[in-house]
Enzyme design. Structure first.
Site, PDB file in Angstrom:
ATOM      1  N   ASP A 129       8.833   7.367   1.740  1.00  0.00           N
ATOM      2  CA  ASP A 129       8.013   7.274   0.515  1.00  0.00           C
ATOM      3  C   ASP A 129       7.353   8.624   0.210  1.00  0.00           C
ATOM      4  O   ASP A 129       7.263   9.510   1.063  1.00  0.00           O
ATOM      5  CB  ASP A 129       6.883   6.241   0.718  1.00  0.00           C
ATOM      6  CG  ASP A 129       7.412   4.815   0.734  1.00  0.00           C
ATOM      7  OD1 ASP A 129       8.652   4.632   0.712  1.00  0.00           O
ATOM      8  OD2 ASP A 129       6.574   3.891   0.791  1.00  0.00           O
ATOM      9  N   HIS A 271       7.411   8.651   5.760  1.00  0.00           N
ATOM     10  CA  HIS A 271       7.088   9.487   4.604  1.00  0.00           C
ATOM     11  C   HIS A 271       7.651  10.894   4.818  1.00  0.00           C
ATOM     12  O   HIS A 271       7.314  11.523   5.842  1.00  0.00           O
ATOM     13  CB  HIS A 271       5.563   9.570   4.413  1.00  0.00           C
ATOM     14  CG  HIS A 271       4.912   8.236   4.175  1.00  0.00           C
ATOM     15  ND1 HIS A 271       4.670   7.346   5.198  1.00  0.00           N
ATOM     16  CD2 HIS A 271       4.488   7.645   3.025  1.00  0.00           C
ATOM     17  CE1 HIS A 271       4.105   6.243   4.694  1.00  0.00           C
ATOM     18  NE2 HIS A 271       3.989   6.410   3.375  1.00  0.00           N
TER      19      HIS A 271
HETATM   20 NI    NI Z   1       3.230   5.911  -0.718  1.00  0.00          NI
END
Ligand code: NI
Length: 304
Positions: A129, A271
């Site tokens: 993400d 991430h």
């Molecule tokens: Ni996020």
């Protein structure tokens, strides 16, 4: 044994005959001894014949038993595996010796190992993400490319500007691109219209570069509003394993969570926004690949 005794009698008889020849005596006695010796010689010949016949039978029995033993092994192995394993069986029999039980066990193990390869692999999906990141995403892409692994990238609309080539590269290298809203908003904390704008704005950014309208949406903080399902033709994707990489920024900590929580069918949340995340992600790939996992994109994992 019988032939040895007969041969001994033969030589014994000949000795008597020889001694008698040296002796002076009556012709009758010599004649008797000559008959005795001839009789002994005939017995020797008969004995030899019997012995040869018996040996021949014994050899035939041995050969027959070996043939039967081999036949048993062929039929046993054929019962164990058929059809496409025939080549392996034939190889196995050729390598066996007649008394080699150990070899037989090794052959069975070899077949079992090959069978395991036909089983479906365990699968996981790595998801990243908050990207793209001009600093970390290229490192991650390089590592994934080296390992032949595909992942899913949920991109933030506002991070795309200036990283268009990177987005193109993500697509060209076979990864799946999803939507993570434009500004990383909590969709359940804003009005529905604003939420839809956030999703649509990120979709437009991605579509203009890739020519593909994203179908997969990762709501920031996992905050999904059920009613939005009716407004967007997209699938919300949450996760099974939260590595908390954004929080710890520590490779060992991320690996520890992954080792403890990953199982078949898991979606792993990470991430591509930290150096520690990139390093840990690639180590997770190596670790799980060694354990027989296959890495797939979210759509491959979820869709039948
Ligand atoms: Ni996020």
């Amino acid at each position: 044994m019988i032939s040895c005794e007969i041969i001994s009698a033969f030589f014994y008889g000949r000795d008597i005959y020889y001694l008698e020849g040296q002796m002076s005596g009556g012709e009758d006695m010599k004649e008797k001894i000559r008959h005795l010796v001839i009789g002994a010689e005939v017995l020797v010949l008969i004995g030899l014949c019997i012995s040869l016949v018996k040996n021949g039978n014994a050899q035939r029995v041995t050969v027959q038993s070996q043939i039967e033993e081999k036949t048993d092994k062929i039929s046993n192995t054929s019962d164990y595996e058929k059809d496409n394993k025939k080549i392996i069986d034939i190889k196995g029999i050729g390598m066996k010796d007649i008394e080699g039980k150990e070899n037989e066990e090794e052959d069975l193990e070899e077949i079992n190992c090959k069978e395991n390869n036909f089983k479906e692999k365990k699968r996981v999906a790595l998801t990243f993400d908050d990207g793209p990141s001009s600093k970390y995403t290229p490192q991650l892409l390089e590592g994934l490319r080296e390992r032949g692994v595909h992942a899913t990238f949920f991109l933030m609309g506002k991070n795309i500007e200036g990283n268009e080539e990177l987005v193109k590269q993500i697509q060209e290298e076979g990864h799946l691109i999803g939507n993570h809203t434009y500004n990383h908003v909590e969709l359940d904390k804003i009005p529905k219209e604003k939420a839809l704008e956030e999703i649509e704005a990120a979709n437009q950014e991605i579509y203009e570069i890739t020519g593909v309208y994203p179908q997969w949406l990762r709501p920031p903080y996992g905050a999904w509003v059920k009613n939005l399902d009716f407004c967007v033709e997209m699938f919300p994707v949450l996760w099974d394993v939260d590595t908390l990489d954004w929080k710890s920024k520590n490779v060992e900590s991320i690996l520890k969570i992954a080792k403890a929580e990953v199982k078949d069918g898991a979606v792993i949340l990470m991430h591509d926004a930290y150096q520690s995340s990139v390093e840990a992600a690639l180590q997770i790939v190596d670790l799980l690949t060694a354990k027989g996992y296959e890495f797939v994109t979210v759509d491959e994992l979820i869709l039948p």
